[in-house]
Scaffold this motif. Structure first.
Motif, short mmCIF file in Angstrom:
data_model
loop_
_atom_site.label_atom_id
_atom_site.label_comp_id
_atom_site.label_asym_id
_atom_site.label_seq_id
_atom_site.Cartn_x
_atom_site.Cartn_y
_atom_site.Cartn_z
N MET A 47 25.71 68.83 44.98
CA MET A 47 24.55 68.87 44.09
C MET A 47 23.93 67.61 44.04
O MET A 47 22.61 67.34 44.00
CB MET A 47 25.23 69.03 42.56
N GLY A 48 24.52 66.34 44.22
CA GLY A 48 23.71 65.30 44.47
C GLY A 48 22.91 65.41 45.56
O GLY A 48 21.58 64.99 45.58
N ARG A 49 23.32 65.90 46.68
CA ARG A 49 22.05 66.02 47.68
C ARG A 49 21.17 67.08 47.48
O ARG A 49 19.80 66.77 47.78
CB ARG A 49 22.87 66.55 48.97
N ALA A 50 21.42 68.23 46.77
CA ALA A 50 20.19 69.08 46.40
C ALA A 50 19.33 68.50 45.19
O ALA A 50 18.22 68.79 45.32
CB ALA A 50 20.85 70.40 45.69
N LEU A 51 19.91 67.64 44.36
CA LEU A 51 18.95 66.93 43.55
C LEU A 51 18.33 65.69 43.97
O LEU A 51 17.60 64.86 43.33
CB LEU A 51 19.72 66.64 42.19
N GLY A 52 18.79 65.16 45.00
CA GLY A 52 18.31 63.96 45.59
C GLY A 52 18.76 62.49 45.02
O GLY A 52 17.85 61.74 44.76
N VAL A 53 19.89 62.74 44.40
CA VAL A 53 20.41 61.78 43.52
C VAL A 53 21.90 61.22 43.93
O VAL A 53 22.45 61.91 44.81
CB VAL A 53 20.56 61.95 41.93
N PRO A 54 22.46 60.04 43.88
CA PRO A 54 23.81 59.64 44.30
C PRO A 54 24.68 60.50 43.73
O PRO A 54 24.53 61.07 42.64
CB PRO A 54 23.97 58.29 43.98
N ALA A 55 25.97 60.91 44.46
CA ALA A 55 26.86 61.49 44.12
C ALA A 55 28.26 60.81 43.89
O ALA A 55 28.36 60.00 45.00
CB ALA A 55 27.11 62.91 44.67
N MET A 56 28.93 60.61 43.18
CA MET A 56 30.46 60.10 42.76
C MET A 56 31.25 60.86 42.22
O MET A 56 30.98 61.83 41.86
CB MET A 56 29.91 58.60 42.45
N PHE A 57 32.38 60.27 42.20
CA PHE A 57 33.49 61.16 41.33
C PHE A 57 34.26 60.16 40.68
O PHE A 57 34.54 59.18 40.86
CB PHE A 57 34.38 61.84 42.13
N VAL A 58 35.01 60.68 39.51
CA VAL A 58 36.14 60.03 38.75
C VAL A 58 37.49 60.49 39.29
O VAL A 58 37.31 61.66 39.55
CB VAL A 58 35.89 60.20 37.34
N GLU A 59 38.25 60.08 39.16
CA GLU A 59 39.59 60.25 39.33
C GLU A 59 40.82 59.78 38.40
O GLU A 59 40.53 58.86 37.60
CB GLU A 59 40.09 59.97 40.91
N ARG A 60 41.97 60.28 38.61
CA ARG A 60 42.89 59.97 37.40
C ARG A 60 44.00 59.13 38.17
O ARG A 60 45.19 59.64 38.42
CB ARG A 60 43.59 61.30 37.22
N PRO A 61 43.78 57.97 38.56
CA PRO A 61 44.82 57.11 39.01
C PRO A 61 46.07 56.71 38.01
O PRO A 61 47.32 56.77 38.54
CB PRO A 61 44.15 55.74 39.31
N ASP A 62 45.75 56.99 36.95
CA ASP A 62 46.74 56.70 35.74
C ASP A 62 46.95 57.76 34.81
O ASP A 62 47.53 57.50 33.40
CB ASP A 62 46.57 55.48 35.19
N GLY A 63 46.58 58.84 35.35
CA GLY A 63 46.57 60.15 34.09
C GLY A 63 45.25 60.44 33.35
O GLY A 63 44.85 61.48 32.77
N GLU A 64 44.35 59.16 33.57
CA GLU A 64 42.94 59.47 32.77
C GLU A 64 41.57 59.13 33.89
O GLU A 64 42.16 58.49 34.81
CB GLU A 64 42.73 58.46 31.70
N PHE A 65 40.59 59.86 33.73
CA PHE A 65 39.72 59.72 34.54
C PHE A 65 38.78 58.36 34.51
O PHE A 65 38.81 57.73 33.40
CB PHE A 65 38.48 60.75 34.37
#
Length: 194
Positions: A81-99
């Motif tokens: 989606m970042g590529r399709a929209l021409g914007v940066p893409a990143m992600f959140v993850e749960r290292p401690d149970g919360e994003f």
């Protein structure tokens, strides 16, 4: 892309599964859309992301400065989606149970964000991801997903744009119909059942 064309992509990838599945919400279902399989082909992932991007209204697109998706399931579609929209893409993850944003990802205060998931079943992960994006300084202008399994009734607090809505019944583990109870349950997703 029509609903039939989207489902054809899932069928071609052998990603439309039937059986007894434990969803990440803990609910049970006789059908499962394995987005990881449908997204493993780069050309197919690109087609689906472009189709989803085309559904986003122009006034929302104009506000998007980044795409953020929840790990694990949202990483590939978020990138596309970042590529399709021409914007940066990143992600959140749960290292401690919360994003949380990690790995050096950061949002400038007020950055307009499209939060993208692979599948929304109850909206719990989506709402958690939205809260974490806002806590990191982003402004979530909309949410999107490949598949809406909520029956169209989810409220994420922002406009929500799915590529396809699939109305498949879900059941509590103690309220299974006999035909589903007779089949061993499988947990196909990346997140432990709630």
């Amino acid at each position: 892309m029509t609903d039939d064309e989207v489902l054809a992509e899932f069928r071609a990838a052998e990603a439309l599964l039937e059986g007894h599945f434990i969803l990440s919400s803990g609910l049970r279902s006789p059908k499962y859309l394995q987005c990881a399989r449908v997204l493993m082909d780069g050309a197919r992932a690109e087609r689906l992301a472009r189709a989803l991007a085309a559904k986003i209204p122009a006034e929302i697109k104009a506000k998007i400065g980044a795409v953020v998706s929840p790990a694990m399931g949202g990483v590939i579609i978020g990138h596309e989606m970042g590529r399709a929209l021409g914007v940066p893409a990143m992600f959140v993850e749960r290292p401690d149970g919360e994003f949380h944003l990690r790995r050096g990802f950061a949002l400038a205060p007020g950055t307009g964000v499209l939060m993208v998931e692979d599948v929304v079943t109850t909206g719990l992960s989506s709402r958690e991801a939205i809260r974490s994006i806002e806590a990191a300084g982003g402004t979530v202008v909309a949410a999107a997903s490949l598949v809406d399994r909520t029956g169209g009734g989810v409220d994420l607090g922002v406009p929500y744009i799915p590529l396809i809505r699939i109305d498949v019944p879900t059941y509590a583990p103690d309220a299974l119909p006999p035909e589903l109870a007779a089949i061993p349950a499988v947990k196909p997703g990346s997140r432990a059942a709630a």
